[in-house]
Structures are given as structure tokens and as C-alpha cells.
Write an enzyme that holds these catalytic residues in place. Structure first.
Site, PDB file in Angstrom:
ATOM      1  N   ASP A   9       0.844  -1.193   0.000  1.00  0.00           N
ATOM      2  CA  ASP A   9       0.000   0.000   0.000  1.00  0.00           C
ATOM      3  C   ASP A   9       0.881   1.247   0.000  1.00  0.00           C
ATOM      4  OD1 ASP A   9      -2.215   1.643   0.128  1.00  0.00           O
ATOM      5  OD2 ASP A   9      -2.352   1.552   2.309  1.00  0.00           O
TER       6      ASP A   9
ATOM      7  N   GLU B 226       2.182   2.925   3.110  1.00  0.00           N
ATOM      8  CA  GLU B 226       3.310   2.332   3.810  1.00  0.00           C
ATOM      9  C   GLU B 226       4.651   2.875   3.326  1.00  0.00           C
ATOM     10  OE1 GLU B 226       3.184   0.028   6.446  1.00  0.00           O
ATOM     11  OE2 GLU B 226       1.149   0.827   6.383  1.00  0.00           O
TER      12      GLU B 226
ATOM     13  N   ASP C 283      -2.448  -3.676   4.315  1.00  0.00           N
ATOM     14  CA  ASP C 283      -1.213  -2.964   3.961  1.00  0.00           C
ATOM     15  C   ASP C 283      -0.369  -3.735   2.959  1.00  0.00           C
ATOM     16  OD1 ASP C 283      -1.759  -0.828   5.729  1.00  0.00           O
ATOM     17  OD2 ASP C 283      -1.043  -2.029   7.417  1.00  0.00           O
TER      18      ASP C 283
END
Length: 618
Positions: free
Chosen positions: A334, A337, A369
Site C-alpha cells: 500500500d 506504507e 497494507d
């Protein structure tokens, strides 16, 4: 109609010309000027032109045009200035509702705009002018048939093939439609060609306008209409080698003659249709001359088409599956991140993954994530800048990463429970919580460390998530590296098929029979279905309301929803209870979770007080 009255036969009345030709002329000039300069306001002018063409009444000044769509203060001010200048040059009594006879009103076809040769022929043959014998009169409008390997052709064929798959959901999202249709099209669906702003996706507006494709919901879902299904079936049969559909060649030549008339300006078409219509209006002789001049380019394009045709045939032969060796396992990270917050720490994760030679991709994930996709291997096509986009299926593993300080904040503001709820219903069967310990930093958090540790244990024991504890970012990257290599080996001999989230309830639980499931969701459908702020059903909103109650987890909310799917059904059940005590205990015997425990009288009483207490809660 009574039988005694004769049936009136004759030509249809011609459409009246625009009652505001002067405003239309000025808007056309403004649009063309903006188009030459490459300004985006040209689209605003085009929308105003379309609105003005539909308005049947004469306007006395530009202020009256404010009632029309796409007429703002800016456009009205410009038109008013032009109108004042027009009155100064032509006198205050000059008419603004008609133009000189030498030029037809812009944006409308008029009988006077016929080419001289056509008017001469009409005068010599009155029978043709009256629509009588000799095959004269207005020609039948040619049926729209997209050219082979054009954007419209690819979209129709892709939607048709998807509709023929057993258990098909009947529609496709934009991303998956673009990915599948790209194999049937020579132009890119995402990148415009050099010197043009149009992509193959631009033709979808034409398909919608001609009632061949419908666009519904948000995110958009595209599906075929009955007319589109019939046309797509003919295109598909032509692809298989039967007779190809053809339009009316005479009408095509007739449209070309009208298109060559410099006195006619057609403003009824959208800008996105220009490329396709220009391609349709090229005379066959002109096509041959173009082919003679650019023979090498045509050869390259035909070879590219053959390459894609063979690839499409191979995919069809495989039944739409991804066979072993035809895909790569890619880690998706993601973008949150890698950006914002502690930039140094997030960049360290990327550097570690690069150092470990992990094949990863940074993109927007609407839930989780990290996750992994099986991406189809697609060879570059000769003559094209970018290689076609391969299909992507999401593996059943999704990771939510939490540092202790982030875990503390998410518990306080309620995100922790909501994220677990969304992870459970995202369609992936193996959710993982990756917890990064803070060490001594945990003593400075607003919640006791014992509370955070208890929340982690509950996530694993009660909610059924796999929890992996690591010390820092470097260990997180190491875990992601090991997982990527493990999944690459796990799926290396698997044939992957695409499944729909809507059919999850109909799937047989293969894991209970000792068989690893290889039916996966496409990435486009997964990511669209996980949008946080999308339109929600009453059931989903009710679930969110219940989960705001302290102690009422996702499993407990799901158990209540099985009995009462909406607040109305729950309130109706309360009304049927004979006493107050019975109302308080209505939900106490509902069983939840794997252990099938009772919800209990305390939570049942709390829910009753929340929904049935008159006035403010104490």
C-alpha cells in the site's frame, strides 16, 4: 383511429433549426479557439453547446441562459459582451434569432446546407425529393458496427465472453474490463497515442450513447444491453470465422459526402467520438492509398495483431485460467506504507525489500497494507510502446501491519475493530496481523502495555487472525520476503481460476476436504469491493452501529444480523415482546463465534436500551 378516416402518409417534419443561432455561433467559435490552444475549457463550451441545441425557445439575452445546464456566470458574461458589441455594430433593433441565408446555423443540419450537386439532382428529379419511386428519399441510417480490434469492438466482445461464463456476475468493473479487453485491441486503454488525447476507452461513451452498454452503480459496473448482446454475438461469431457483420456501404459513402461539405458543422457528437467517426468516414480508396504509403507500419501492426490473436486464442483454450508457469507472484505494498508519517522508517522498508530482491509493486490498497497477486506474464507486442496488461488474481493472504503506537491510537478511536471487521469481509481467507513491538517506547503510550497485549491475544484467539510479532521494520521486511518466497513455491504448480465475491457462499469448502483452493478474486474486483466510503446497504450500516457498543465484536454483530438484518426488524421484534424483561433478554440467547456461546443478558440489555430508550441516554 376510426376506419372512415384516411391514413395520412408523408415525410416526417424536419427538425427546426436552433432558435438561438447567434449564441450557438459564438459558443462554437469559443470552443474552436480553446481547442486550438489545447485548453480544457473547450469541453465546457461543448457542454453548453449541447444544452443550447436542446433548448426550444428563443433567448432575449445571455442572462436568460442561466437556466440551462453548463451556463455559468463566466459564459453568460462573455455572451453578453458579444451581444452588446453586436447591437453597436448592427443597431439596437437587429435580430439575434436568425443568421444570414448564406450560412446555415452552426451545430444544425439544414435543408439549405446540401451540396450544390445534391440540390441540382433534387431539382431534376422531383420524385426523389418527395421520397417516391426510384429509391430516392432519406436513406436508412447505417447500423453502428465497430471496426475489428478497435476499443468498442474489444469492449463488446469482452463483455459478451464474460457473460457466457457459467455463474457470471453479469457485469465488469472498469479495471478488469480494460485488462481483459486490451488483448482484443490494438490501441491502449490507458495511454493515449502520440499526438492524441484519446485512448481505446474513449469509445465506451459511444457504446453507452448507442444503447449497447449500460453503466450503473458506484464504482461503475459495465454490462451489455439486449442490443449490445445481439451485436456482440455477431462480432464473436465473426471472430470464429463465420460471416462478418457489415454496415450499409452506400450509407457510409453518403455520410462521407456530407462530412466533406465545408458548410456543415456537426456539434451533436461528443469529443470522445471524433477519432472513431473520422476512421469510419475514410473512403476505401483512401484506405488503400494510406496502406500503400505506410506498408511497413501496416505489416508491423498486422504482426502485432497476430501476436495478440494467438495470445487470446491460448487464453481461450485455457478456459480463462492461469496455468502453471504463466504467472508471477507479486507483493503489493500500500502506498501509505511508503509515504507520509515517519518517512525514513517507511523508506527503510522499501530499501530492505529491494535488498532482498523481492518482486513488489506499490499501489493503493483499500484494505490491508500488504497482499500478493498472481500476475499473468504477457510478452511485449512489436510496434507498441507498452506491453499489454496481464490479468491479476489476489492470493488469499492479506496483512495488516501495526506498530504498538499505531495499535494504541486505533483502539482509542475505534479503527482497530473496524479494520478487523473489514479484513474479515474483504473476500480473502487468510488475514494476518503483523505487529511491530516498540520495546521501551511502549511505556510512553496512553494505554497500558497489558491492554495492548490483551488486544493482540484477542485478535488471534477470538477473531481468528494469524498474528506475527516482529521487533522492527527490518524484521517486517524479512517476514514479507519469506512469505513471498513461500507463496511462490506454494502456487508454482497450481492452475488458478477467477471467482466472484458474490459466489463465495456457493463455493464448496475445499480446505475441509484437504484440497488447496485455487479459485481467486481478480484484483480489480477485490479493491473495488473494499472501498471504505462506498455506498452501503442498511445491513452494513446496522452492523457498524452495533459494533460501536462496548464489548460487541464483529462475530457478535454478525450473529445478531443473522436474526435481525435491519433495525426495523429488530424494533418489530421488541414490539412483539409482552414485557420489559422479555425485551431486555431478547438477544441474550443468540449464539456467536466458533464456540457458539450465548450473547448474554448484559449485552442484550445494552442493545435494547440503545434502540428503545426514549430521550437521551444517561
Amino acid at each position: 383511429m376510426p376506419a372512415s378516416e384516411p391514413v395520412q402518409l408523408g415525410r416526417k417534419r424536419a427538425l427546426p433549426s436552433c432558435p438561438n443561432p447567434l449564441f450557438l455561433k459564438w459558443l462554437t467559435e469559443l470552443r474552436d479557439e480553446a481547442k486550438e490552444k489545447g485548453l480544457k475549457i473547450q469541453y465546457t463550451y461543448q457542454k453548453a453547446i449541447n444544452s443550447l441545441n436542446k433548448y426550444p425557445l428563443p433567448l432575449q439575452n445571455a442572462k436568460e441562459a442561466k437556466i440551462l445546464q453548463n451556463f455559468g456566470d463566466g459564459i453568460c458574461k462573455i455572451l453578453d459582451e458579444k451581444l452588446q458589441r453586436y447591437y453597436r455594430e448592427n443597431g439596437p433593433e437587429a435580430s439575434i434569432h436568425c443568421l444570414a441565408k448564406r450560412a446555415p446555423p452552426p451545430g444544425r443540419l439544414d435543408n439549405n446546407s446540401l451540396a450544390p450537386s445534391k440540390k441540382k439532382n433534387a431539382a431534376e428529379d422531383p420524385a426523389k425529393d418527395k421520397g417516391g419511386g426510384g429509391g430516392g428519399g432519406r436513406k436508412k441510417k447505417r447500423e453502428y458496427v465497430p471496426q475489428k480490434r478497435s476499443g468498442g469492438y474489444a469492449v463488446l466482445c469482452t463483455l459478451y465472453r464474460q457473460s457466457q461464463i457459467p455463474g457470471s456476475k453479469g457485469y465488469m468493473f472498469k479495471m478488469e474490463l480494460q485488462t481483459e479487453a486490451q488483448l482484443l485491441c490494438d490501441k491502449s486503454f490507458t495511454v493515449p497515442e502520440l499526438g492524441s488525447k484519446y485512448t481505446a476507452w474513449s469509445s465506451v461513451s459511444t457504446l453507452i450513447q448507442k444503447n449497447l452498454v449500460t453503466k450503473t452503480h458506484n464504482p461503475a459496473r459495465y454490462s451489455l444491453t439486449e442490443e449490445g448482446l445481439a451485436l456482440a454475438e455477431r462480432l464473436e461469431s465473426a471472430e470464429q470465422g463465420t460471416k462478418a457483420p457489415e454496415g450499409d456501404r452506400e450509407e457510409e459513402e453518403g455520410e462521407k459526402e456530407e462530412g466533406e461539405n465545408p458548410g456543415v458543422v456537426d456539434l451533436t457528437c461528443s469529443d470522445e467520438d471524433d477519432d472513431e467517426k473520422e476512421e469510419e468516414r475514410i473512403h476505401p480508396a483512401e484506405k488503400l492509398s494510406c496502406a500503400a504509403q505506410t506498408g511497413s507500419e501496416v505489416d508491423e501492426r498486422s504482426s502485432a495483431g497476430k501476436t495478440q490473436d494467438s495470445h487470446t486464442a491460448t487464453r481461450k483454450q485455457n478456459g480463462g485460467c492461469l496455468l502453471p508457469g504463466t504467472y508471477d507472484i507479486i507483493l503489493c505494498v500500500d502506498f501509505i506504507e511508503t509515504t507520509g508519517g515517519s518517512h525514513h522508517r517507511k523508506q527503510e522498508l522499501v530499501k530492505e525489500l529491494q535488498r532482498n530482491r523481492v518482486n513488489f509493486d506499490i499501489r493503493k490498497l483499500n484494505v490491508g497494507d500488504f497482499l500478493w497477486v498472481a500476475r499473468e506474464k504477457v510478452a511485449p507486442v512489436p510496434g507498441q510502446l507498452r506491453a499489454p496488461v496481464g490479468r491479476e488474481l489476489v492470493l488469499d493472504y492479506v496483512i495488516e501491519r501495526k506498530r504498538m503506537d499505531d495499535l494504541c491510537g486505533s483502539i482509542i478511536d475505534g479503527r482497530f475493530r473496524e479494520q478487523k471487521f473489514r479484513l474479515k469481509r474483504c473476500g480473502l481467507r487468510k488475514p494476518v496481523y503483523l505487529v511491530e513491538e516498540c520495546g521501551t517506547a511502549a511505556s510512553h503510550l496512553s494505554l497500558p502495555e497489558t491492554t495492548l497485549q490483551q488486544a493482540i491475544v484477542n485478535t488471534q484467539v477470538v477473531d481468528g487472525f494469524f498474528v506475527k510479532r516482529v521487533q522492527d521494520v527490518r524484521e517486517s521486511a524479512a517476514y514479507l520476503t519469506v512469505m513471498t518466497r513461500y507463496l511462490t513455491k506454494l502456487y508454482q504448480n497450481c492452475t488458478l481460476t477467477c471467482r466472484s465475491r458474490e459466489l463465495e457462499g456457493d463455493l464448496v469448502d475445499e480446505e475441509e476436504r484437504g484440497i488447496r483452493s485455487c479459485s481467486l478474486i481478480s484484483f480489480a474486483e477485490f479493491n473495488h469491493g473494499a472501498i471504505k466510503n462506498k455506498c452501503q446497504t442498511v445491513r452494513e450500516v446496522f452492523a457498524r452501529q452495533l459494533m460501536q457498543i462496548s464489548g460487541l465484536s464483529g462475530d457478535k454483530a454478525a450473529a445478531i444480523l443473522e436474526q435481525y438484518s435491519t433495525p426495523h426488524s429488530l424494533l418489530t421484534a421488541y414490539e412483539r415482546c409482552a414485557s420489559e424483561a422479555e425485551k431486555e433478554k431478547l438477544l441474550s440467547s443468540i449464539r456467536y463465534g466458533k464456540l457458539k456461546r450465548n450473547l448474554g443478558p448484559a449485552l442484550s440489555r445494552t442493545v435494547y436500551q440503545l434502540y428503545c430508550t426514549q430521550g437521551a441516554l444517561s
